[in-house]
Design a protein around this motif. Structure first.
Motif, PDB file in Angstrom:
ATOM      1  N   ASP A  13       0.830  -1.211   0.000  1.00 27.33           N
ATOM      2  CA  ASP A  13       0.000   0.000   0.000  1.00 27.33           C
ATOM      3  C   ASP A  13       0.866   1.264   0.000  1.00 27.33           C
ATOM      4  O   ASP A  13       0.614   2.200  -0.770  1.00 27.33           O
ATOM      5  CB  ASP A  13      -0.933   0.017   1.210  1.00 27.33           C
ATOM      6  N   LEU A  14       1.871   1.279   0.846  1.00 27.48           N
ATOM      7  CA  LEU A  14       2.752   2.455   0.930  1.00 27.48           C
ATOM      8  C   LEU A  14       3.551   2.635  -0.357  1.00 27.48           C
ATOM      9  O   LEU A  14       3.777   3.754  -0.822  1.00 27.48           O
ATOM     10  CB  LEU A  14       3.684   2.334   2.142  1.00 27.48           C
ATOM     11  N   TRP A  15       3.967   1.525  -0.938  1.00 28.61           N
ATOM     12  CA  TRP A  15       4.718   1.563  -2.199  1.00 28.61           C
ATOM     13  C   TRP A  15       3.831   2.154  -3.305  1.00 28.61           C
ATOM     14  O   TRP A  15       4.267   3.001  -4.085  1.00 28.61           O
ATOM     15  CB  TRP A  15       5.158   0.155  -2.576  1.00 28.61           C
ATOM     16  N   ALA A  16       2.576   1.726  -3.339  1.00 27.02           N
ATOM     17  CA  ALA A  16       1.629   2.221  -4.352  1.00 27.02           C
ATOM     18  C   ALA A  16       1.337   3.704  -4.166  1.00 27.02           C
ATOM     19  O   ALA A  16       1.044   4.410  -5.127  1.00 27.02           O
ATOM     20  CB  ALA A  16       0.335   1.412  -4.295  1.00 27.02           C
ATOM     21  N   GLN A  17       1.439   4.193  -2.923  1.00 29.04           N
ATOM     22  CA  GLN A  17       1.207   5.605  -2.651  1.00 29.04           C
ATOM     23  C   GLN A  17       2.399   6.468  -3.068  1.00 29.04           C
ATOM     24  O   GLN A  17       2.309   7.687  -3.055  1.00 29.04           O
ATOM     25  CB  GLN A  17       0.934   5.826  -1.164  1.00 29.04           C
ATOM     26  N   LEU A  19       5.510   6.413  -1.596  1.00 27.81           N
ATOM     27  CA  LEU A  19       6.473   6.721  -0.543  1.00 27.81           C
ATOM     28  C   LEU A  19       7.841   6.136  -0.890  1.00 27.81           C
ATOM     29  O   LEU A  19       7.928   5.104  -1.566  1.00 27.81           O
ATOM     30  CB  LEU A  19       6.006   6.144   0.798  1.00 27.81           C
ATOM     31  N   SER A  20       8.881   6.790  -0.431  1.00 24.31           N
ATOM     32  CA  SER A  20      10.230   6.288  -0.670  1.00 24.31           C
ATOM     33  C   SER A  20      10.476   5.073   0.217  1.00 24.31           C
ATOM     34  O   SER A  20       9.770   4.842   1.202  1.00 24.31           O
ATOM     35  CB  SER A  20      11.263   7.367  -0.361  1.00 24.31           C
ATOM     36  N   ALA A  21      11.512   4.301  -0.111  1.00 26.82           N
ATOM     37  CA  ALA A  21      11.847   3.128   0.688  1.00 26.82           C
ATOM     38  C   ALA A  21      12.195   3.544   2.117  1.00 26.82           C
ATOM     39  O   ALA A  21      11.835   2.851   3.079  1.00 26.82           O
ATOM     40  CB  ALA A  21      13.000   2.371   0.051  1.00 26.82           C
ATOM     41  N   SER A  22      12.845   4.676   2.281  1.00 25.30           N
ATOM     42  CA  SER A  22      13.183   5.168   3.628  1.00 25.30           C
ATOM     43  C   SER A  22      11.927   5.514   4.413  1.00 25.30           C
ATOM     44  O   SER A  22      11.819   5.208   5.609  1.00 25.30           O
ATOM     45  CB  SER A  22      14.082   6.398   3.536  1.00 25.30           C
ATOM     46  N   GLU A  23      10.973   6.173   3.753  1.00 25.13           N
ATOM     47  CA  GLU A  23       9.716   6.532   4.417  1.00 25.13           C
ATOM     48  C   GLU A  23       8.927   5.287   4.810  1.00 25.13           C
ATOM     49  O   GLU A  23       8.330   5.235   5.893  1.00 25.13           O
ATOM     50  CB  GLU A  23       8.874   7.432   3.512  1.00 25.13           C
ATOM     51  N   ILE A  24       8.935   4.290   3.941  1.00 26.05           N
ATOM     52  CA  ILE A  24       8.237   3.041   4.246  1.00 26.05           C
ATOM     53  C   ILE A  24       8.897   2.345   5.432  1.00 26.05           C
ATOM     54  O   ILE A  24       8.225   1.861   6.348  1.00 26.05           O
ATOM     55  CB  ILE A  24       8.194   2.119   3.009  1.00 26.05           C
ATOM     56  N   ALA A  25      10.225   2.309   5.432  1.00 33.75           N
ATOM     57  CA  ALA A  25      10.950   1.694   6.545  1.00 33.75           C
ATOM     58  C   ALA A  25      10.627   2.393   7.859  1.00 33.75           C
ATOM     59  O   ALA A  25      10.410   1.739   8.887  1.00 33.75           O
ATOM     60  CB  ALA A  25      12.457   1.730   6.270  1.00 33.75           C
ATOM     61  N   ASP A  26      10.571   3.719   7.836  1.00 34.75           N
ATOM     62  CA  ASP A  26      10.231   4.474   9.046  1.00 34.75           C
ATOM     63  C   ASP A  26       8.812   4.162   9.510  1.00 34.75           C
ATOM     64  O   ASP A  26       8.553   4.031  10.703  1.00 34.75           O
ATOM     65  CB  ASP A  26      10.372   5.978   8.805  1.00 34.75           C
TER      66      ASP A  26
END
Length: 123
Positions: A13-17, A19-26
């Motif tokens: 879901d976050l990837w589809a939105q 968001l960067s990989a760093s933002e997703i990790a956070d």
């Protein structure tokens, strides 16, 4: 950290939105940026263009302006998408025809008439 079904879905879901990989990790917590990238790759999630390599899609930047380009500012200079019109400027003017028409407006005939009436009454 293990990849539960819930966390995998959240990653998708976050990837589809966008968001960067760093933002997703956070957001997921207890996971590295590289773990997010690896999992996204293994899941076959679509690649996205790098935001670093992103070029302006329209107009011109301050560094790309030439004397023959319209220098009409577009947007807020504080924002990343700020640019200049960049169309061909009219000879002798810094703007294209569209923006010159906005910048160089003839004086209003009503206000000119009013100014003439005032000067006649003052004489």
């Amino acid at each position: 950290m293990s990849w539960t079904d819930e966390r995998v879905q959240q990653l998708k879901d976050l990837w589809a939105q966008g968001l960067s990989a760093s933002e997703i990790a956070d957001t997921l917590g207890d996971i590295s940026r590289n773990a997010v990238i690896g999992k996204a790759h293994r899941l076959g999630l679509s690649g996205r263009p790098s935001p670093i390599k992103k070029k302006p899609t329209r107009g011109a930047t301050i560094l790309s302006l030439t004397e023959r380009m319209c220098k009409w500012p577009v947007g807020d200079p504080k924002h990343q998408d700020f640019h200049f019109c960049g169309k061909t400027a009219l000879t002798g003017l810094p703007y294209c025809a569209e923006h010159a028409a906005i910048a160089y407006q003839p004086s209003n005939s009503k206000s000119s008439k009013r100014d003439e009436d005032r000067s006649v009454g003052a004489a």
